[in-house]
Design a protein around this motif. Sequence first.
Motif, PDB file in Angstrom:
ATOM      1  N   PHE A   1       0.847  -1.198   0.000  1.00  0.00           N
ATOM      2  CA  PHE A   1       0.000   0.000   0.000  1.00  0.00           C
ATOM      3  C   PHE A   1       0.876   1.239   0.000  1.00  0.00           C
ATOM      4  O   PHE A   1       1.829   1.338   0.782  1.00  0.00           O
ATOM      5  N   MET A   2       0.565   2.165  -0.898  1.00  0.00           N
ATOM      6  CA  MET A   2       1.228   3.466  -0.908  1.00  0.00           C
ATOM      7  C   MET A   2       0.207   4.530  -1.261  1.00  0.00           C
ATOM      8  O   MET A   2      -0.542   4.391  -2.236  1.00  0.00           O
ATOM      9  N   LEU A   3       0.184   5.589  -0.451  1.00  0.00           N
ATOM     10  CA  LEU A   3      -0.716   6.712  -0.698  1.00  0.00           C
ATOM     11  C   LEU A   3       0.093   7.998  -0.673  1.00  0.00           C
ATOM     12  O   LEU A   3       0.843   8.254   0.274  1.00  0.00           O
ATOM     13  N   ALA A   4      -0.033   8.784  -1.730  1.00  0.00           N
ATOM     14  CA  ALA A   4       0.646  10.079  -1.805  1.00  0.00           C
ATOM     15  C   ALA A   4      -0.393  11.187  -1.899  1.00  0.00           C
ATOM     16  O   ALA A   4      -1.474  11.008  -2.463  1.00  0.00           O
ATOM     17  N   LYS A   5      -0.037  12.342  -1.335  1.00  0.00           N
ATOM     18  CA  LYS A   5      -0.822  13.554  -1.510  1.00  0.00           C
ATOM     19  C   LYS A   5       0.094  14.564  -2.165  1.00  0.00           C
ATOM     20  O   LYS A   5       1.105  14.962  -1.584  1.00  0.00           O
ATOM     21  N   GLY A   6      -0.245  14.956  -3.382  1.00  0.00           N
ATOM     22  CA  GLY A   6       0.697  15.749  -4.155  1.00  0.00           C
ATOM     23  C   GLY A   6       1.938  14.923  -4.430  1.00  0.00           C
ATOM     24  O   GLY A   6       1.855  13.783  -4.881  1.00  0.00           O
ATOM     25  N   GLU A   7       3.106  15.461  -4.128  1.00  0.00           N
ATOM     26  CA  GLU A   7       4.366  14.739  -4.339  1.00  0.00           C
ATOM     27  C   GLU A   7       4.849  14.026  -3.081  1.00  0.00           C
ATOM     28  O   GLU A   7       5.882  13.357  -3.109  1.00  0.00           O
ATOM     29  N   GLU A   8       4.104  14.132  -1.984  1.00  0.00           N
ATOM     30  CA  GLU A   8       4.546  13.539  -0.713  1.00  0.00           C
ATOM     31  C   GLU A   8       3.844  12.214  -0.444  1.00  0.00           C
ATOM     32  O   GLU A   8       2.608  12.125  -0.524  1.00  0.00           O
ATOM     33  N   ILE A   9       4.614  11.190  -0.133  1.00  0.00           N
ATOM     34  CA  ILE A   9       4.047   9.910   0.275  1.00  0.00           C
ATOM     35  C   ILE A   9       3.638  10.026   1.743  1.00  0.00           C
ATOM     36  O   ILE A   9       4.476  10.236   2.619  1.00  0.00           O
ATOM     37  N   VAL A  10       2.329   9.908   2.007  1.00  0.00           N
ATOM     38  CA  VAL A  10       1.822  10.146   3.361  1.00  0.00           C
ATOM     39  C   VAL A  10       1.550   8.852   4.125  1.00  0.00           C
ATOM     40  O   VAL A  10       1.415   8.869   5.354  1.00  0.00           O
ATOM     41  N   ALA A  11       1.451   7.730   3.425  1.00  0.00           N
ATOM     42  CA  ALA A  11       1.210   6.454   4.113  1.00  0.00           C
ATOM     43  C   ALA A  11       1.700   5.320   3.230  1.00  0.00           C
ATOM     44  O   ALA A  11       1.559   5.367   2.009  1.00  0.00           O
ATOM     45  N   HIS A  12       2.296   4.297   3.852  1.00  0.00           N
ATOM     46  CA  HIS A  12       2.674   3.090   3.119  1.00  0.00           C
ATOM     47  C   HIS A  12       2.768   1.932   4.092  1.00  0.00           C
ATOM     48  O   HIS A  12       2.850   2.106   5.306  1.00  0.00           O
ATOM     49  N   ASN A  13       2.734   0.704   3.543  1.00  0.00           N
ATOM     50  CA  ASN A  13       2.555  -0.471   4.388  1.00  0.00           C
ATOM     51  C   ASN A  13       3.739  -0.782   5.287  1.00  0.00           C
ATOM     52  O   ASN A  13       3.584  -1.464   6.300  1.00  0.00           O
ATOM     53  N   VAL A  14       4.934  -0.293   4.971  1.00  0.00           N
ATOM     54  CA  VAL A  14       6.082  -0.550   5.847  1.00  0.00           C
ATOM     55  C   VAL A  14       6.003   0.311   7.091  1.00  0.00           C
ATOM     56  O   VAL A  14       6.391  -0.102   8.189  1.00  0.00           O
ATOM     57  N   ARG A  15       5.461   1.522   6.946  1.00  0.00           N
ATOM     58  CA  ARG A  15       5.386   2.449   8.072  1.00  0.00           C
ATOM     59  C   ARG A  15       4.071   2.318   8.834  1.00  0.00           C
ATOM     60  O   ARG A  15       4.002   2.528  10.046  1.00  0.00           O
ATOM     61  N   SER A  16       2.989   1.997   8.128  1.00  0.00           N
ATOM     62  CA  SER A  16       1.657   1.964   8.713  1.00  0.00           C
ATOM     63  C   SER A  16       1.168   0.531   8.889  1.00  0.00           C
ATOM     64  O   SER A  16       1.731  -0.408   8.338  1.00  0.00           O
ATOM     65  N   THR A  17       0.093   0.385   9.653  1.00  0.00           N
ATOM     66  CA  THR A  17      -0.633  -0.875   9.728  1.00  0.00           C
ATOM     67  C   THR A  17      -1.752  -0.821   8.698  1.00  0.00           C
ATOM     68  O   THR A  17      -2.572   0.102   8.712  1.00  0.00           O
ATOM     69  N   VAL A  18      -1.772  -1.782   7.774  1.00  0.00           N
ATOM     70  CA  VAL A  18      -2.755  -1.763   6.693  1.00  0.00           C
ATOM     71  C   VAL A  18      -3.608  -3.025   6.754  1.00  0.00           C
ATOM     72  O   VAL A  18      -3.081  -4.143   6.758  1.00  0.00           O
ATOM     73  N   ALA A  19      -4.919  -2.849   6.809  1.00  0.00           N
ATOM     74  CA  ALA A  19      -5.867  -3.967   6.808  1.00  0.00           C
ATOM     75  C   ALA A  19      -6.587  -4.010   5.473  1.00  0.00           C
ATOM     76  O   ALA A  19      -6.966  -2.963   4.927  1.00  0.00           O
TER      77      ALA A  19
END
Length: 365
Positions: free
Chosen positions: A240-258
């Motif tokens: 999972f990777m989510l970016a807002k504009g050019e910034e990656i705000v969430a991804h599965n290595v840093r966050s808990t993803v269900a």
Amino acid sequence: MAVKPVYEANAPEDYARLGIKPRDIAQFEDGLRTEGEPGSYEWWYFDAHLDDGAKVVVVFFTKHYTTPELPLTPMLEINLELPDGRAFMRQVTLAPEEFHAAKDRCDVRIGDAVFEGDLRNYRIKAEVGELAVDLTLEGEVPAWRPGSGHLYFGEGEERRLFAWLPAVPKGRVTGSYSVDGERHIVSGGNGYHDHNWGDAPMASLMHDWYWGRGEAGDYSVITAYITAEEEYGFAPTTYFMLAKGEEIVAHNVRSTVAFSTDQVAADPKSGKPVADVSRYTSTEGAEQYTVTFARDKTIVVDSMLDLMTPARREVAQAAGFDGAYHRFLGELEIIHEHDGAQIDAVTQEALWELMYFGRTRRPAV
């Protein structure tokens, strides 16, 4: 029989062994990672949704992923859907001496076709039959991978690899495409490029996967949910990777993803279970992002047997293989909450896919 492990290679010693860093992507990672030897496969993938409504997919293969046992067998594939709804898919296989690829960067050539870039700017030029593309991709979100991007199945000498690098999670596309010599200028659109490689038939490792990407509002997202084959205990892996504009705000290595699915029913053509709704929920502290794909219609259902050589098809049918590929069109919704309070809620049309290698089974989630 003991269940074999599935391992995401994200420990410090894994990065050291692979010669890569946890966050900074090096150009060689988008260069040639295999030698085209029997048992391996590799491809460079590009897709774009263009401002005139056309959709294009271009793939450069060292060989098709259904035939990794072959020696180097370079293949080009172009998929083009025109604004009026007409759709084309063309493939061509060339001689091994027509394939050239650099190891220190992305510079892949199959005949006169070119796929080259530097993790930010790319050119994709190819012609197959009546279809031709000459497009540039300018990255707007930095290159990313889920940890090391290396997923291993089994251990010891039996350990097998599936690797994935989204080199351009989102970018701007310009250039042109042609059908039967009729050229269409592309003044804008959004595109994506990733790179995959491995050393074992994917169907021997993976039972199925959902994969999707899309944009809504200022957000862009890449998702994947991989279910391993039975001998690996149907182990799930979520990317999972989510970016807002050019910034990656969430991804599965840093966050808990269900991951979850809803409204699951058998596809009328393939018989495989298809979810009308698939959802990824990413949580990191007070921040929560919910990404939902809601199917409106299925636009492609292909039997994977049809993609095989006659000899391989006969063997696969004898073994009971009936894999299928599905592509869906529907709505992508992205919701951002902070401490339970909604911050953003945006929607947009999106495409996503279900690749189903294994025997039909009810999804676990």
